[in-house]
Write a protein that holds these residues in place. Structure first.
Motif, PDB file in Angstrom:
ATOM      1  N   LEU A 128     -41.191  19.585  13.220  1.00 40.39           N
ATOM      2  CA  LEU A 128     -42.502  19.735  13.849  1.00 40.39           C
ATOM      3  C   LEU A 128     -42.957  21.188  13.815  1.00 40.39           C
ATOM      4  O   LEU A 128     -44.125  21.484  13.522  1.00 40.39           O
ATOM      5  CB  LEU A 128     -42.446  19.236  15.298  1.00 40.39           C
ATOM      6  CG  LEU A 128     -42.082  17.760  15.513  1.00 40.39           C
ATOM      7  CD1 LEU A 128     -41.950  17.465  16.997  1.00 40.39           C
ATOM      8  CD2 LEU A 128     -43.141  16.866  14.890  1.00 40.39           C
ATOM      9  N   LEU A 132     -46.437  21.666  11.660  1.00 36.97           N
ATOM     10  CA  LEU A 132     -47.654  21.659  12.464  1.00 36.97           C
ATOM     11  C   LEU A 132     -48.011  23.071  12.903  1.00 36.97           C
ATOM     12  O   LEU A 132     -47.205  23.742  13.545  1.00 36.97           O
ATOM     13  CB  LEU A 132     -47.472  20.762  13.696  1.00 36.97           C
ATOM     14  CG  LEU A 132     -47.042  19.314  13.416  1.00 36.97           C
ATOM     15  CD1 LEU A 132     -46.855  18.557  14.720  1.00 36.97           C
ATOM     16  CD2 LEU A 132     -48.058  18.610  12.528  1.00 36.97           C
ATOM     17  N   TYR A 133     -49.222  23.521  12.555  1.00 33.63           N
ATOM     18  CA  TYR A 133     -49.620  24.884  12.908  1.00 33.63           C
ATOM     19  C   TYR A 133     -51.109  25.060  12.680  1.00 33.63           C
ATOM     20  O   TYR A 133     -51.776  24.220  12.065  1.00 33.63           O
ATOM     21  CB  TYR A 133     -48.846  25.907  12.071  1.00 33.63           C
ATOM     22  CG  TYR A 133     -48.984  25.725  10.575  1.00 33.63           C
ATOM     23  CD1 TYR A 133     -49.966  26.399   9.856  1.00 33.63           C
ATOM     24  CD2 TYR A 133     -48.130  24.874   9.882  1.00 33.63           C
ATOM     25  CE1 TYR A 133     -50.094  26.228   8.491  1.00 33.63           C
ATOM     26  CE2 TYR A 133     -48.244  24.694   8.518  1.00 33.63           C
ATOM     27  CZ  TYR A 133     -49.230  25.373   7.826  1.00 33.63           C
ATOM     28  OH  TYR A 133     -49.361  25.192   6.478  1.00 33.63           O
TER      29      TYR A 133
END
Length: 554
Positions: A128, A132-133
């Protein structure tokens, strides 16, 4: 590396290769992609890995070699971030020694030991963090900045509450302490994932090797500040004996003061990093390949595929059970020494002369693990480490007999230091051998994910036996009621009746000694039967460890 106390302060931080996402250069051989292609189709026994998409072509660029002098700023920043990471780990490692001075049960110590688990479980959320960013803010800063702000805020909050949690009338609030410090360790593990990933693009290819040095030195320094330095400055006896002219009733700092100071440091430094340091774009003038962005689901599928491979599955089961024989010595010995009267500050300071040994040992041992059979070193060191566990039990038994009114003689600390040094030699022999084997069998196409999985299983294999060992000390301890005729100490209710009748408890058999013998017996059985099975894993060919990586065009 092991779950910690003052004697074995590795905790759960002995992990490397935390970046889970595959770099472009690792996932595609020679920059060529194939439609449903299979790597090395002539090799049998490989497992099919999930299909991984590629989002960019590798562009050939002229490499510009950059000396370390040109990147001292980035190296210094990485070192500082790893130091910050070690602070909450060191503080968490100091709490069991503080609790031991407040006569908490070993079941409470077992509950608190869950604080050290996040670094053994971070693989569960590492994909994750990697996938995800916010692209405008930066792939790594999207996690680093919020995580460090939360660390700072938690420390400030804890500085206001920790005294009440430790000094309640009914004893320390173990559940609340465990919850807060578990969150600190969880945030530190998440920060570690982000910093490890950022190091890949922050430094040029020529200097990226310095990242592991920053990791090792920074974490060790941070742990020293949060554990050894804090325990020394918090100790009334140590401060009055070595740092003061006139004695006082408190140490130079309290846990509350220490938490407040580092909470402020976290908030200020994080703000400076967020404002002044822009995240480098991958490969921009650095001679580095662009980072591959894998989907979360694809990464989890990859991990599951690796675990299903028969050789890997067998190896993971062995890693999860190999350290049962050392659990009593590693998890309980330091607490028993404190219980016997050894000052916790003095015990913590014994780690200082071990630092040069810990630096030299991996270098020396690596000469013997660089060959095709590194696990031979693991197997040979195993029984010696078991013997050291029995020697630790004898040391705990001997400690009350050598105690004097003014403390412990110098030769006693010499014996403790020598015992610790021999323990470190056996520990590092097994650790370096294990890491060498991980590197040997990890599929180079998915090396980061593969190594992270094996290192995580190794850490978990040390943490769960330590928690169980702490939990079982009290149930295995035999006590009797003295001073009250006809009363026993067979249950909490009987103990209450004994106290009401004016009796006191007397330990007839300490559960630590029972555990020490049982653990060594289990360890010997593991060495005789499963240890040989682990050695035979070295006879497997590369195909047993390699999975077929399938990639597709955009």
């Amino acid at each position: 590396m092991e779950h910690g106390n003052a004697l074995t302060h590795k905790n759960g931080r002995q992990r490397k290769q935390a970046a889970v996402g595959l770099r472009h250069s690792e996932s595609i051989k020679d920059g060529n992609r194939t439609e449903m292609g299979v790597i090395d189709p002539e090799v049998e026994g490989e497992a099919d890995c999930p299909t991984l998409g590629s989002d960019s072509e590798v562009r050939m660029r002229p490499r510009v070699r950059r000396g370390i002098q040109a990147e001292l700023g980035n190296v210094s920043l990485l070192l500082f971030l790893y130091v910050l990471q070690g602070i909450p780990l060191g503080l968490a490692g100091s709490i069991p020694l503080l609790l031991q001075g407040k006569n908490v049960s070993y079941k409470d110590q077992a509950v608190f030991s869950f604080v050290f688990w996040p670094f053994s479980l971070k693989l569960l959320w590492a994909p994750l963090v990697d996938a995800l960013y916010f692209s405008k803010f930066g792939r790594r800063k999207s996690w680093l900045i919020p995580t460090q702000y939360l660390l700072g805020l938690f420390m400030l909050y804890l500085s206001l509450r920790v005294d009440s949690l430790l000094q309640r009338d009914g004893g320390p609030n173990i559940i609340a302490l465990t919850s807060v410090f578990f969150m600190l360790a969880f945030l530190a593990a998440t920060q570690d994932i982000a910093v490890d990933g950022w190091a890949l693009t922050m430094l040029s290819r020529e200097n990226v090797g310095y990242a592991s040095t920053c990791n090792s030195v920074g974490q060790t320094a941070g742990y020293f500040l949060g554990n050894v330095l804090f325990l020394a400055l918090e100790s009334v006896d140590f401060c009055n004996k070595y740092l003061r002219v006139e004695p006082k009733e408190t140490g130079i700092v309290t846990l509350s003061d220490f938490l407040f100071f580092w909470g402020v440091v976290f908030l200020v430094s994080t703000t400076l990093v967020a404002v002044l340091k822009s995240e480098n774009e991958p490969g921009k003038g650095k001679g580095a390949d662009p980072e591959e962005t894998q989907g979360v689901w694809e990464t989890y599928k990859l991990l599951f595929t690796i675990i299903k491979m028969p050789a890997v599955f067998t190896f993971c089961v062995l890693l999860l059970t190999a350290k049962i024989g050392f659990s009593a010595a590693d998890a309980v010995t330091g607490l028993k020494l404190v219980e016997a009267g050894v000052p916790k500050a003095q015990l913590a300071l014994l780690a200082v002369p071990m630092v040069p040994l810990q630096i030299l040992l991996p270098v020396v041992i690596s000469k013997y693990t660089a060959g095709p059979r590194p696990l031979d070193v693991f197997y040979k060191a195993f029984p010696f480490r078991l013997i050291i566990g029995l020697e630790f039990a004898l040391l705990v038994w001997w400690t009350p007999n050598v105690r004097q009114e003014e403390g412990f003689p110098v030769y006693y600390y010499g014996v403790v230091l020598l015992s610790y040094a021999v323990h470190q030699i056996t520990l590092y022999s097994m650790y370096v051998a294990g890491m060498a084997f991980h590197a040997k069998v990890s599929d180079p196409l998915i090396g980061g994910t593969y190594m992270t999985l094996l290192n995580t299983v190794t850490n978990l294999g040390g943490n769960w036996p330590s928690t169980v060992a702490l939990w079982l000390v009290d149930p295995l301890t035999w006590k009797e009621c003295q001073g009250a005729f006809g009363q026993t100490w067979a249950s909490p209710e009987a103990a209450g009746l004994c106290i009401k009748a004016g009796g006191t408890s007397a330990t007839t058999l300490d559960g630590y000694y029972v555990e020490s013998v049982v653990c060594v017996l289990i360890g010997l059985a593991w060495w005789v039967w499963l240890g040989k099975k682990m050695k035979r894993l070295q006879d497997h060919g590369p195909a047993a460890w390699r999975c077929r990586l399938i990639t597709v065009n955009d």
